[in-house]
Enzyme design. Structure first.
Site, PDB file in Angstrom:
ATOM      1  N   CYS A   4       0.867  -1.187   0.000  1.00 47.09           N
ATOM      2  CA  CYS A   4       0.000   0.000   0.000  1.00 47.09           C
ATOM      3  C   CYS A   4       0.903   1.237   0.000  1.00 47.09           C
ATOM      4  O   CYS A   4       1.738   1.411   0.889  1.00 47.09           O
ATOM      5  CB  CYS A   4      -0.923   0.009   1.221  1.00 47.09           C
ATOM      6  N   CYS A   7       0.644   3.328   3.209  1.00 47.84           N
ATOM      7  CA  CYS A   7       1.287   2.668   4.360  1.00 47.84           C
ATOM      8  C   CYS A   7       2.807   2.826   4.261  1.00 47.84           C
ATOM      9  O   CYS A   7       3.483   3.032   5.275  1.00 47.84           O
ATOM     10  CB  CYS A   7       0.915   1.190   4.416  1.00 47.84           C
ATOM     11  N   ASP A  30       0.226  16.440  -1.459  1.00 46.42           N
ATOM     12  CA  ASP A  30      -0.057  15.609  -2.629  1.00 46.42           C
ATOM     13  C   ASP A  30       1.056  15.823  -3.664  1.00 46.42           C
ATOM     14  O   ASP A  30       1.458  16.950  -3.932  1.00 46.42           O
ATOM     15  CB  ASP A  30      -1.428  15.968  -3.218  1.00 46.42           C
ATOM     16  N   ASN A  87     -12.530  10.718  -2.248  1.00 45.41           N
ATOM     17  CA  ASN A  87     -13.034   9.931  -3.368  1.00 45.41           C
ATOM     18  C   ASN A  87     -13.154   8.474  -2.925  1.00 45.41           C
ATOM     19  O   ASN A  87     -12.233   7.934  -2.315  1.00 45.41           O
ATOM     20  CB  ASN A  87     -12.078  10.042  -4.562  1.00 45.41           C
ATOM     21  N   GLY A  93     -13.149   8.163  -8.734  1.00 47.79           N
ATOM     22  CA  GLY A  93     -11.753   8.478  -9.030  1.00 47.79           C
ATOM     23  C   GLY A  93     -10.765   8.098  -7.942  1.00 47.79           C
ATOM     24  O   GLY A  93      -9.643   8.589  -7.940  1.00 47.79           O
ATOM     25  N   HIS A  98      -6.229   3.474   0.391  1.00 53.45           N
ATOM     26  CA  HIS A  98      -5.963   3.728   1.816  1.00 53.45           C
ATOM     27  C   HIS A  98      -6.711   5.043   2.074  1.00 53.45           C
ATOM     28  O   HIS A  98      -6.435   6.045   1.394  1.00 53.45           O
ATOM     29  CB  HIS A  98      -4.459   3.860   2.058  1.00 53.45           C
ATOM     30  N   HIS A 100      -8.107   8.487   2.533  1.00 51.71           N
ATOM     31  CA  HIS A 100      -7.438   9.791   2.554  1.00 51.71           C
ATOM     32  C   HIS A 100      -8.450  10.884   2.283  1.00 51.71           C
ATOM     33  O   HIS A 100      -9.363  10.726   1.479  1.00 51.71           O
ATOM     34  CB  HIS A 100      -6.287   9.863   1.540  1.00 51.71           C
ATOM     35  N   HIS A 102      -8.569  14.655   0.894  1.00 52.78           N
ATOM     36  CA  HIS A 102      -7.864  15.742   0.233  1.00 52.78           C
ATOM     37  C   HIS A 102      -8.296  17.049   0.901  1.00 52.78           C
ATOM     38  O   HIS A 102      -9.496  17.280   1.105  1.00 52.78           O
ATOM     39  CB  HIS A 102      -8.273  15.858  -1.238  1.00 52.78           C
TER      40      HIS A 102
END
Ligand code: AMP
Ligand code: ZN
Length: 114
Positions: A4, A7, A30, A87, A93, A98, A100, A102
């Protein structure tokens, strides 16, 4: 979790620009920013998406949400507004499995999103 990407970022096997970290949460930039400020907030514990949120403790969920607000304030995003997005699934998308969030800021955003 093995293989991952996020991770590996948590475990520092892959470099990232970390903005904030505590026992439960990591915030990093990002790599392909879609706004002047584009951060990712993730739980250190691997879950695939928000659909597995029950696998996090109340403390972990709390830390994640409070961290979003804390970082947004620290970066001055709350003055003009900002967007928080998670998402979920292929048609939305999601490209990394994992969880997250944004945080996108310092520009204006359309509604409804594309
Ligand atoms: P999503 O497409 O919603 O699953 O979001 C995954 C995000 O991870 C995308 O915005 C990517 O630009 C970002 N990303 C991919 N690889 C990395 C990396 N190595 N470091 C930081 N962000 C990344
Ligand atoms: Zn993971």
């Amino acid at each position: 979790m093995e293989n991952c990407l996020f991770c590996k970022i948590v475990n520092k096997q892959i470099n990232s620009e970390i903005v904030y970290e505590n026992d439960d949460v990591l915030v990093f930039k990002d790599l392909y920013p879609k706004a002047p400020v584009h951060l990712l907030v993730i739980p250190k514990k691997h879950i695939s998406s928000i659909m597995e949120i029950e696998d996090l403790s109340d403390k972990q969920v709390n830390e994640m949400l409070k961290t979003i607000a804390k970082i947004a304030k620290e970066m001055g995003l709350d003055r003009d507004g900002f967007r928080v997005v998670t998402n979920t699934g292929a048609s939305a998308g999601q490209s990394v499995d994992h969880l997250h969030f944004h945080i996108l800021g310092k520009r204006s955003f359309n509604w409804p999103p594309g």
